[in-house]
Design a protein around this motif. Structure first.
Motif, PDB file in Angstrom:
ATOM      1  N   ARG A   1       0.868  -1.173   0.000  1.00 35.56           N
ATOM      2  CA  ARG A   1       0.000   0.000   0.000  1.00 35.56           C
ATOM      3  C   ARG A   1       0.909   1.229   0.000  1.00 35.56           C
ATOM      4  N   LEU A   2       1.064   1.832  -1.147  1.00 35.33           N
ATOM      5  CA  LEU A   2       2.045   2.887  -1.334  1.00 35.33           C
ATOM      6  C   LEU A   2       1.732   4.142  -0.540  1.00 35.33           C
ATOM      7  N   THR A   3       0.488   4.329  -0.176  1.00 39.55           N
ATOM      8  CA  THR A   3       0.099   5.531   0.573  1.00 39.55           C
ATOM      9  C   THR A   3       0.267   5.373   2.078  1.00 39.55           C
ATOM     10  N   ASP A   4       0.821   4.250   2.512  1.00 35.04           N
ATOM     11  CA  ASP A   4       1.021   3.999   3.945  1.00 35.04           C
ATOM     12  C   ASP A   4       2.484   3.634   4.189  1.00 35.04           C
ATOM     13  N   PRO A   5       3.372   4.628   4.356  1.00 33.05           N
ATOM     14  CA  PRO A   5       4.803   4.327   4.516  1.00 33.05           C
ATOM     15  C   PRO A   5       5.115   3.516   5.762  1.00 33.05           C
ATOM     16  N   ASP A   6       4.341   3.688   6.826  1.00 33.93           N
ATOM     17  CA  ASP A   6       4.591   2.903   8.038  1.00 33.93           C
ATOM     18  C   ASP A   6       4.373   1.417   7.791  1.00 33.93           C
ATOM     19  N   ALA A   7       3.296   1.088   7.077  1.00 36.59           N
ATOM     20  CA  ALA A   7       3.010  -0.312   6.782  1.00 36.59           C
ATOM     21  C   ALA A   7       4.064  -0.901   5.853  1.00 36.59           C
ATOM     22  N   VAL A   8       4.506  -0.117   4.862  1.00 32.62           N
ATOM     23  CA  VAL A   8       5.552  -0.602   3.947  1.00 32.62           C
ATOM     24  C   VAL A   8       6.841  -0.847   4.719  1.00 32.62           C
ATOM     25  N   ALA A   9       7.211   0.087   5.599  1.00 30.63           N
ATOM     26  CA  ALA A   9       8.446  -0.067   6.384  1.00 30.63           C
ATOM     27  C   ALA A   9       8.389  -1.310   7.260  1.00 30.63           C
ATOM     28  N   GLN A  10       7.267  -1.540   7.907  1.00 34.08           N
ATOM     29  CA  GLN A  10       7.142  -2.703   8.784  1.00 34.08           C
ATOM     30  C   GLN A  10       7.254  -3.998   7.999  1.00 34.08           C
ATOM     31  N   ARG A  11       6.651  -4.026   6.833  1.00 34.05           N
ATOM     32  CA  ARG A  11       6.713  -5.262   6.033  1.00 34.05           C
ATOM     33  C   ARG A  11       8.131  -5.530   5.559  1.00 34.05           C
ATOM     34  N   LEU A  12       8.845  -4.480   5.119  1.00 29.05           N
ATOM     35  CA  LEU A  12      10.227  -4.657   4.676  1.00 29.05           C
ATOM     36  C   LEU A  12      11.119  -5.080   5.840  1.00 29.05           C
ATOM     37  N   ALA A  13      10.859  -4.516   7.017  1.00 29.39           N
ATOM     38  CA  ALA A  13      11.655  -4.890   8.194  1.00 29.39           C
ATOM     39  C   ALA A  13      11.453  -6.351   8.536  1.00 29.39           C
ATOM     40  N   ASP A  14      10.230  -6.840   8.425  1.00 29.64           N
ATOM     41  CA  ASP A  14       9.941  -8.245   8.737  1.00 29.64           C
ATOM     42  C   ASP A  14      10.611  -9.184   7.739  1.00 29.64           C
ATOM     43  N   VAL A  15      10.561  -8.814   6.455  1.00 29.35           N
ATOM     44  CA  VAL A  15      11.094  -9.700   5.407  1.00 29.35           C
ATOM     45  C   VAL A  15      12.617  -9.707   5.401  1.00 29.35           C
ATOM     46  N   PHE A  16      13.224  -8.531   5.576  1.00 22.86           N
ATOM     47  CA  PHE A  16      14.677  -8.426   5.439  1.00 22.86           C
ATOM     48  C   PHE A  16      15.392  -8.282   6.786  1.00 22.86           C
ATOM     49  N   ASN A  17      14.690  -8.455   7.878  1.00 26.30           N
ATOM     50  CA  ASN A  17      15.284  -8.376   9.211  1.00 26.30           C
ATOM     51  C   ASN A  17      15.973  -7.026   9.424  1.00 26.30           C
ATOM     52  N   LEU A  18      15.229  -5.964   9.182  1.00 28.60           N
ATOM     53  CA  LEU A  18      15.774  -4.617   9.304  1.00 28.60           C
ATOM     54  C   LEU A  18      15.280  -3.951  10.589  1.00 28.60           C
ATOM     55  N   VAL A  19      15.993  -2.903  10.962  1.00 27.66           N
ATOM     56  CA  VAL A  19      15.630  -2.108  12.132  1.00 27.66           C
ATOM     57  C   VAL A  19      14.947  -0.825  11.659  1.00 27.66           C
ATOM     58  N   ILE A  20      13.807  -0.512  12.269  1.00 22.87           N
ATOM     59  CA  ILE A  20      13.085   0.718  11.947  1.00 22.87           C
ATOM     60  C   ILE A  20      13.402   1.775  12.995  1.00 22.87           C
ATOM     61  N   THR A  21      13.826   2.955  12.521  1.00 21.93           N
ATOM     62  CA  THR A  21      14.086   4.079  13.413  1.00 21.93           C
ATOM     63  C   THR A  21      13.322   5.294  12.888  1.00 21.93           C
ATOM     64  N   ARG A  22      12.447   5.839  13.725  1.00 18.08           N
ATOM     65  CA  ARG A  22      11.686   7.022  13.314  1.00 18.08           C
ATOM     66  C   ARG A  22      12.385   8.277  13.814  1.00 18.08           C
ATOM     67  N   ARG A  23      12.736   9.157  12.879  1.00 20.53           N
ATOM     68  CA  ARG A  23      13.408  10.408  13.203  1.00 20.53           C
ATOM     69  C   ARG A  23      12.615  11.568  12.611  1.00 20.53           C
ATOM     70  N   ALA A  24      13.107  12.757  12.872  1.00 20.13           N
ATOM     71  CA  ALA A  24      12.399  13.959  12.403  1.00 20.13           C
ATOM     72  C   ALA A  24      12.327  14.012  10.870  1.00 20.13           C
ATOM     73  N   ASP A  25      13.343  13.460  10.201  1.00 20.11           N
ATOM     74  CA  ASP A  25      13.376  13.551   8.738  1.00 20.11           C
ATOM     75  C   ASP A  25      12.683  12.385   8.045  1.00 20.11           C
ATOM     76  N   GLY A  26      12.208  11.382   8.804  1.00 17.45           N
ATOM     77  CA  GLY A  26      11.506  10.300   8.167  1.00 17.45           C
ATOM     78  C   GLY A  26      11.659   8.960   8.875  1.00 17.45           C
ATOM     79  N   ILE A  27      11.267   7.898   8.185  1.00 14.54           N
ATOM     80  CA  ILE A  27      11.352   6.530   8.715  1.00 14.54           C
ATOM     81  C   ILE A  27      12.598   5.885   8.131  1.00 14.54           C
ATOM     82  N   HIS A  28      13.545   5.526   8.969  1.00  9.09           N
ATOM     83  CA  HIS A  28      14.815   4.955   8.499  1.00  9.09           C
ATOM     84  C   HIS A  28      14.781   3.435   8.628  1.00  9.09           C
ATOM     85  N   LEU A  29      15.330   2.782   7.607  1.00 12.47           N
ATOM     86  CA  LEU A  29      15.496   1.322   7.606  1.00 12.47           C
ATOM     87  C   LEU A  29      16.971   1.010   7.510  1.00 12.47           C
ATOM     88  N   ALA A  30      17.479   0.152   8.405  1.00 11.54           N
ATOM     89  CA  ALA A  30      18.886  -0.210   8.392  1.00 11.54           C
ATOM     90  C   ALA A  30      19.051  -1.652   8.817  1.00 11.54           C
TER      91      ALA A  30
END
Length: 332
Positions: A301-330
């Motif tokens: 769902r392209l209009t929901d960045p939080d949902a996209v980030a969570q799904r990518l984190a689950d699939v690729f074992n990434l860490v989500i960090t929310r900062r002032a400039d956006g949602i970071h994946l690492a």
């Protein structure tokens, strides 16, 4: 330097017919009379040259004015009427003057619809929103984020100009043909479900239902054919590569984009983030270049960045960090 072509009774008649054909072909009627037009062009080189000259004069002009004879209040031109009268001297002179001096008389491009002074109905969407609008004729236009369509509905036709972005046009049949313009192309028909998008001079169209034909706005009849039918569920390039079959922007499941969803196969995560960010919500940022180049498949769902980030984190074992400039994946 532009020169006035030879004159004489026969040339006068051909010029008269060329003008009448040009006006007819700016309207949806031109799509239904393609075979008749091609027959007229094939009659002689003078026919093709005269029509090409009228197109060049029109294309080179810098202003649009309403013609008493061919403008908004004109009677529908017919070839028979053109053959019965030879009062075209002022119109031809005006067209030549336009090409030479950039001033003078010009055929009215709307060919029987509202004059240019009549304001269009402007439909637009915000950066982060997909918007649907219902029209008076029963049709529906859905705009992707940051898109705009100008609408002219007259008694004889329905015109839609995609200024920027992407739009889905669910056009019902109501007795008036539709004409959609985008990326220097026009698409016409009676009823269709159609996606059109444009970026600069280029664009593409996908016909999902119904029937429609496309042709360039400016077309030299002596050099190219036009009015090509769109193939169902196949993207057609508009603009510089017009007529080529291309892949829709969302290669799989592109029909679902009005709902905010899209499905991809083997898409780099960095590209997916760019698409999500184009909707103008909280930016999705991928810090590790290796992660950005990893390929992902699935439905998002392209209009929901939080949902996209969570799904990518689950699939690729990434860490989500929310900062002032956006949602970071690492990487962990």
């Amino acid at each position: 330097m532009t020169t006035v072509p030879p004159t004489g009774p026969e040339i006068d008649l051909i010029e008269e017919e060329a003008i009448a054909w040009f006006v007819v072909r700016q309207d949806a009627e031109g799509f239904t009379r393609q075979e008749e037009f091609e027959g007229w062009i094939a009659r002689s080189a003078a026919h093709a040259a005269s029509y090409a000259r009228i197109e060049r004069l029109y294309r080179d002009a810098a202003i649009l004015q309403v013609s008493d004879r061919y403008g908004a209040d004109r009677h529908e031109p017919t070839i028979a009427a053109a053959q019965s009268r030879h009062r075209h001297g002022l119109l031809i002179a005006g067209l030549v003057a336009v090409a030479v001096a950039g001033l003078g008389l010009l055929l009215h491009a709307w060919s029987g619809s509202e004059p240019p002074s009549s304001p269009a109905q402007v439909l637009a969407s915000d950066n982060g929103a997909i918007r649907s609008i219902h029209l008076a004729d029963g049709s529906t236009i859905t705009l992707d984020a940051a898109s705009r369509v100008d609408v002219h509905l007259s008694g004889s036709q329905r015109r839609f100009a995609l200024v920027n972005g992407r739009a889905r046009l669910d056009l019902v049949k109501d007795g008036r043909p539709f004409i959609v313009t985008a990326a220097q192309e026009e698409i016409a028909g009676d009823t269709a479900l159609l996606d059109v998008e444009t970026s600069g001079e280029a664009g593409q169209a996908v016909l999902w239902r119904g029937a429609a034909q496309a042709r360039p706005l400016w077309h030299d009849a002596a050099l190219r054919s036009d009015a090509a039918p769109l193939r169902a569920s196949t993207a057609r390039a508009l603009g510089p590569h017009a007529g080529h079959q291309v892949s829709p922007r969302d290669a799989v499941g592109s029909r679902d984009w009005p709902s905010g969803w899209a499905e991809y196969r083997a898409l780099p995560l960095g590209t997916l983030a760019e698409v999500v960010n184009s909707y103008g919500h909280t930016p999705l940022l991928i810090d590790d270049p290796a992660v950005a180049s990893a390929l992902v498949s699935g439905r998002f769902r392209l209009t929901d960045p939080d949902a996209v980030a969570q799904r990518l984190a689950d699939v690729f074992n990434l860490v989500i960090t929310r900062r002032a400039d956006g949602i970071h994946l690492a990487t962990r």
